[in-house]
Design an enzyme around this catalytic site. Structure first.
Site, PDB file in Angstrom:
ATOM      1  N   SER A 217      41.907  31.674  33.805  1.00  0.00           N
ATOM      2  CA  SER A 217      40.419  31.422  34.088  1.00  0.00           C
ATOM      3  C   SER A 217      39.725  30.697  33.169  1.00  0.00           C
ATOM      4  CB  SER A 217      40.361  32.898  34.687  1.00  0.00           C
ATOM      5  OG  SER A 217      39.234  33.592  34.579  1.00  0.00           O
TER       6      SER A 217
ATOM      7  N   TYR B 211      40.864  41.867  30.734  1.00  0.00           N
ATOM      8  CA  TYR B 211      41.611  40.497  31.800  1.00  0.00           C
ATOM      9  C   TYR B 211      42.275  39.056  31.018  1.00  0.00           C
ATOM     10  CZ  TYR B 211      41.826  37.371  36.030  1.00  0.00           C
ATOM     11  OH  TYR B 211      41.730  35.996  36.315  1.00  0.00           O
TER      12      TYR B 211
ATOM     13  N   LYS C 160      44.643  37.265  29.897  1.00  0.00           N
ATOM     14  CA  LYS C 160      44.911  35.252  30.400  1.00  0.00           C
ATOM     15  C   LYS C 160      45.125  35.012  28.700  1.00  0.00           C
ATOM     16  CE  LYS C 160      44.229  35.181  35.017  1.00  0.00           C
ATOM     17  NZ  LYS C 160      45.809  35.148  35.730  1.00  0.00           N
TER      18      LYS C 160
HETATM   19  P1  NAD Z   1      45.491  38.333  44.838  1.00  0.00           P
HETATM   20  O1  NAD Z   1      45.280  39.160  44.326  1.00  0.00           O
HETATM   21  O2  NAD Z   1      44.833  37.860  45.521  1.00  0.00           O
HETATM   22  O3  NAD Z   1      46.921  36.893  44.367  1.00  0.00           O
HETATM   23  C1  NAD Z   1      47.422  37.644  43.409  1.00  0.00           C
HETATM   24  C2  NAD Z   1      48.981  37.897  44.473  1.00  0.00           C
HETATM   25  O4  NAD Z   1      49.842  39.005  43.145  1.00  0.00           O
HETATM   26  C3  NAD Z   1      48.634  39.686  45.387  1.00  0.00           C
HETATM   27  O5  NAD Z   1      49.657  38.243  46.237  1.00  0.00           O
HETATM   28  C4  NAD Z   1      49.162  40.530  45.112  1.00  0.00           C
HETATM   29  O6  NAD Z   1      50.037  41.255  45.645  1.00  0.00           O
HETATM   30  C5  NAD Z   1      49.724  39.645  43.581  1.00  0.00           C
HETATM   31  N1  NAD Z   1      50.815  40.485  42.886  1.00  0.00           N
HETATM   32  C6  NAD Z   1      49.734  41.662  41.829  1.00  0.00           C
HETATM   33  N2  NAD Z   1      50.763  42.226  41.214  1.00  0.00           N
HETATM   34  C7  NAD Z   1      52.023  41.461  40.875  1.00  0.00           C
HETATM   35  C8  NAD Z   1      53.181  41.989  40.617  1.00  0.00           C
HETATM   36  N3  NAD Z   1      53.128  43.438  39.607  1.00  0.00           N
HETATM   37  N4  NAD Z   1      54.198  41.635  40.631  1.00  0.00           N
HETATM   38  C9  NAD Z   1      54.410  40.787  42.339  1.00  0.00           C
HETATM   39  N5  NAD Z   1      52.791  40.424  42.733  1.00  0.00           N
HETATM   40  C10 NAD Z   1      52.008  41.157  42.251  1.00  0.00           C
HETATM   41  O7  NAD Z   1      44.051  37.098  43.530  1.00  0.00           O
HETATM   42  P2  NAD Z   1      43.928  35.332  43.501  1.00  0.00           P
HETATM   43  O8  NAD Z   1      42.129  35.270  43.427  1.00  0.00           O
HETATM   44  O9  NAD Z   1      44.910  35.117  44.166  1.00  0.00           O
HETATM   45  O10 NAD Z   1      43.968  35.003  42.261  1.00  0.00           O
HETATM   46  C11 NAD Z   1      45.564  34.360  42.197  1.00  0.00           C
HETATM   47  C12 NAD Z   1      45.600  34.301  40.605  1.00  0.00           C
HETATM   48  O11 NAD Z   1      44.507  33.668  39.959  1.00  0.00           O
HETATM   49  C13 NAD Z   1      45.266  35.790  39.451  1.00  0.00           C
HETATM   50  O12 NAD Z   1      46.233  35.237  38.044  1.00  0.00           O
HETATM   51  C14 NAD Z   1      44.346  35.680  39.199  1.00  0.00           C
HETATM   52  O13 NAD Z   1      43.684  36.262  37.801  1.00  0.00           O
HETATM   53  C15 NAD Z   1      44.396  33.840  38.633  1.00  0.00           C
HETATM   54  N6  NAD Z   1      42.452  33.777  38.921  1.00  0.00           N
HETATM   55  C16 NAD Z   1      42.086  33.952  40.257  1.00  0.00           C
HETATM   56  C17 NAD Z   1      40.737  33.541  40.039  1.00  0.00           C
HETATM   57  C18 NAD Z   1      40.237  34.371  41.263  1.00  0.00           C
HETATM   58  O14 NAD Z   1      38.249  34.450  41.168  1.00  0.00           O
HETATM   59  N7  NAD Z   1      40.390  34.334  42.706  1.00  0.00           N
HETATM   60  C19 NAD Z   1      39.742  33.129  39.768  1.00  0.00           C
HETATM   61  C20 NAD Z   1      40.596  32.635  37.828  1.00  0.00           C
HETATM   62  C21 NAD Z   1      41.397  32.621  37.985  1.00  0.00           C
HETATM   63  C1  UD1 Z   2      33.422  37.337  37.901  1.00  0.00           C
HETATM   64  C2  UD1 Z   2      34.238  38.172  36.987  1.00  0.00           C
HETATM   65  C3  UD1 Z   2      34.923  37.246  36.187  1.00  0.00           C
HETATM   66  C4  UD1 Z   2      36.228  36.789  37.107  1.00  0.00           C
HETATM   67  C5  UD1 Z   2      35.524  36.426  38.434  1.00  0.00           C
HETATM   68  C6  UD1 Z   2      36.690  35.476  39.969  1.00  0.00           C
HETATM   69  C7  UD1 Z   2      32.374  39.555  36.311  1.00  0.00           C
HETATM   70  C8  UD1 Z   2      31.262  39.930  34.818  1.00  0.00           C
HETATM   71  N1  UD1 Z   2      33.051  38.064  36.259  1.00  0.00           N
HETATM   72  O1  UD1 Z   2      32.883  36.050  37.872  1.00  0.00           O
HETATM   73  O2  UD1 Z   2      35.423  37.175  35.338  1.00  0.00           O
HETATM   74  O3  UD1 Z   2      37.021  35.644  36.840  1.00  0.00           O
HETATM   75  O4  UD1 Z   2      34.384  36.799  39.436  1.00  0.00           O
HETATM   76  O5  UD1 Z   2      37.166  36.921  39.896  1.00  0.00           O
HETATM   77  O6  UD1 Z   2      32.651  40.322  37.331  1.00  0.00           O
HETATM   78  N2  UD1 Z   2      25.853  38.022  41.800  1.00  0.00           N
HETATM   79  C9  UD1 Z   2      25.264  38.010  42.751  1.00  0.00           C
HETATM   80  N3  UD1 Z   2      25.392  39.354  43.520  1.00  0.00           N
HETATM   81  C10 UD1 Z   2      26.552  39.748  44.060  1.00  0.00           C
HETATM   82  C11 UD1 Z   2      28.306  38.456  43.794  1.00  0.00           C
HETATM   83  C12 UD1 Z   2      28.289  38.673  42.605  1.00  0.00           C
HETATM   84  O7  UD1 Z   2      23.880  38.177  42.982  1.00  0.00           O
HETATM   85  O8  UD1 Z   2      27.031  40.761  44.967  1.00  0.00           O
HETATM   86  C13 UD1 Z   2      26.206  36.853  41.641  1.00  0.00           C
HETATM   87  C14 UD1 Z   2      26.826  36.953  40.075  1.00  0.00           C
HETATM   88  O9  UD1 Z   2      25.978  37.865  38.964  1.00  0.00           O
HETATM   89  C15 UD1 Z   2      27.075  35.817  39.166  1.00  0.00           C
HETATM   90  C16 UD1 Z   2      26.776  35.222  40.293  1.00  0.00           C
HETATM   91  O10 UD1 Z   2      26.564  36.331  41.794  1.00  0.00           O
HETATM   92  O11 UD1 Z   2      25.890  35.524  38.638  1.00  0.00           O
HETATM   93  C17 UD1 Z   2      28.658  34.983  40.761  1.00  0.00           C
HETATM   94  O12 UD1 Z   2      29.300  35.830  41.062  1.00  0.00           O
HETATM   95  P1  UD1 Z   2      31.190  36.795  40.686  1.00  0.00           P
HETATM   96  O13 UD1 Z   2      31.357  35.776  42.402  1.00  0.00           O
HETATM   97  O14 UD1 Z   2      30.992  37.184  41.004  1.00  0.00           O
HETATM   98  O15 UD1 Z   2      31.343  35.517  39.862  1.00  0.00           O
HETATM   99  P2  UD1 Z   2      31.551  35.052  38.222  1.00  0.00           P
HETATM  100  O16 UD1 Z   2      30.065  35.947  38.359  1.00  0.00           O
HETATM  101  O17 UD1 Z   2      31.238  33.466  37.792  1.00  0.00           O
END
Ligand code: NAD
Ligand code: UD1
Length: 348
Positions: free
Chosen positions: A134, A158, A162
């Site tokens: 991430s 978190y 990572k």
């Molecule tokens: P998500 O929560 O939708 O998907 C994660 C999946 O992992 C879920 O289906 C959950 O049920 C499963 N899971 C959780 N704990 C588990 C366990 N102990 N054993 C087996 N399965 C388990 O999240 P996502 O947005 O799809 O994210 C997937 C990955 O990408 C995560 O590792 C997250 O940290 C990473 N990531 C996500 C974002 C984002 O913005 N969505 C950004 C950066 C990194």
């Molecule tokens: C957030 C997390 C980051 C995580 C990512 C994906 C925090 C501080 N950061 O990132 O660690 O990897 O989500 O899960 O939680 N915003 C609003 N109103 C809202 C929501 C967000 O104004 O209701 C703004 C935020 O201040 C930011 C932008 O929208 O400027 C994006 O926010 P968000 O979607 O939460 O993503 P990140 O902040 O990048």
């Protein structure tokens, strides 16, 4: 080719699963449904059936911390002469606030879960891995665009998990530089949904992130959008982020598989984003114009842990993977909205 996809019923995993299956991969999904619904898999199956696609999918309901379950997946695959060729590892927890309240749970699931997986892969001589890292590992930097050699300084548990996982990859790779092939993909802000509207993002409870909150305001599930700060050092005062269409992100995983297949061994840390920064106000304006609605909003104070600007330098992904994001912000809004109106209550 057989892929073990952990977390395959989650937001990102389900989109990767669909693409893999469409392209003829044999997919084994391991998911505990800790943060997803088994309905996701039914949706994927129905979509593929409707499109007359033949596909091979196996679902294992289990916890990544349970090494016996992972062992069994590899063992059964060998018994059936269908070895796992590559692992895409997404299973894990991703809420910043939850990780601050319950850090041990995050270390347990994210770090111990990954350790289990790596131990088992090693035992069964499966050395190819794509991992979901991430942009959160870059911490509070405002120097944009952010490239992979940017300082690593996470500001929450978190992010720390990572970083710990990436360090594990580093040590593992260096223990025998001829063996492992690992791409650790550092996602920026994946948003939107599959254009069919069959799968999308379905956060549990009130969404923390901008996009799902925005679509819930548009459909009336939330009254108004709180904009966290209009006094940032940006053009319009609101925070700037790098929103990438979920299908572009998923395609980055397919490109990573091709890349790993072309290498004898490697360890690469790669940003996956759109390479563009958009402010919260720009997102609101684009969303309103894409779907033709008004988004009521209210300016609030800054959210703790936020930065003014965070967007990716994606030149490494382009060069190494031959991948480039193709979908526009308009497409992101249209597909995210399509998912929301077709599924006002998500998968429930
Ligand atoms: P998500 O929560 O939708 O998907 C994660 C999946 O992992 C879920 O289906 C959950 O049920 C499963 N899971 C959780 N704990 C588990 C366990 N102990 N054993 C087996 N399965 C388990 O999240 P996502 O947005 O799809 O994210 C997937 C990955 O990408 C995560 O590792 C997250 O940290 C990473 N990531 C996500 C974002 C984002 O913005 N969505 C950004 C950066 C990194
Ligand atoms: C957030 C997390 C980051 C995580 C990512 C994906 C925090 C501080 N950061 O990132 O660690 O990897 O989500 O899960 O939680 N915003 C609003 N109103 C809202 C929501 C967000 O104004 O209701 C703004 C935020 O201040 C930011 C932008 O929208 O400027 C994006 O926010 P968000 O979607 O939460 O993503 P990140 O902040 O990048």
């Amino acid at each position: 080719m057989r892929v073990l996809l952990t977390g395959g019923s989650g937001f990102i995993g389900s989109h990767i699963a669909l693409l893999l299956l469409e392209r003829g991969f044999d997919v084994v999904i391991l998911d505990s449904y800790a943060n997803s619904s088994p309905n996701v898999i039914n949706r994927i199956n129905t979509y593929l059936d409707k499109n007359d696609l033949r596909y091979k999918i196996e679902i294992i309901n289990g916890d990544i911390r349970d090494k016996k379950i992972i062992d069994n997946i590899f063992l059964e695959s060998i018994k059936q002469s269908k070895n796992i060729d590559i692992v895409i590892h997404l299973a894990g927890l991703k809420s910043v606030s939850e990780s601050l309240n319950n850090p041990l749970h995050y270390w347990d699931v994210n770090v111990l879960g990954t350790l289990n997986l790596l131990l088992t892969m090693k035992e069964y001589e499966c050395y190819s891995l794509v991992f979901s890292s991430s942009a959160t590992i870059y911490g509070l930097s405002d120097s944009v665009p952010i490239s992979e050699d940017h300082k690593i300084s996470p500001i929450n548990p978190y992010g720390e998990t990572k970083v710990a996982i990436e360090k594990m990859f580093f040590d593992l790779y260096n223990s025998n530089t001829n063996l492992w092939k690992i791409c650790s993909l550092r996602y920026f802000n994946p948003v939107g949904a599959h254009p069919s509207g069959v799968i999308g993002e379905d956060p549990v409870g009130t969404p923390n992130n901008l996009f799902p909150f925005l679509t819930q305001v548009a459909i009336g599930r939330q009254k108004l959008l709180n904009v966290f700060g209009d006094d940032w050092d940006t053009k319009d005062g609101s925070g700037i982020r790098d929103y990438i269409h979920i299908i572009d992100l998923a395609e980055g995983h397919l490109a990573s598989i091709d890349y790993l297949n072309s290498k004898e061994s490697c360890l690469e840390f790669i940003n996956l984003g759109s390479g563009n920064g958009y402010s919260v106000f720009q997102i609101i304006t684009q969303f309103e114009s894409s779907i033709g609605c008004q988004i009521p909003f209210s300016i609030q104070s800054r959210r703790e842990g936020d930065v003014a600007k965070c967007y990716a330098d994606i030149s490494k992904a382009k060069k190494l993977l031959g991948w480039t994001p193709k979908r526009t912000l308009d497409q992101i809004c249209l597909d995210g909205w399509n998912w929301q109106i077709k599924n006002p209550n998500g998968y429930r």
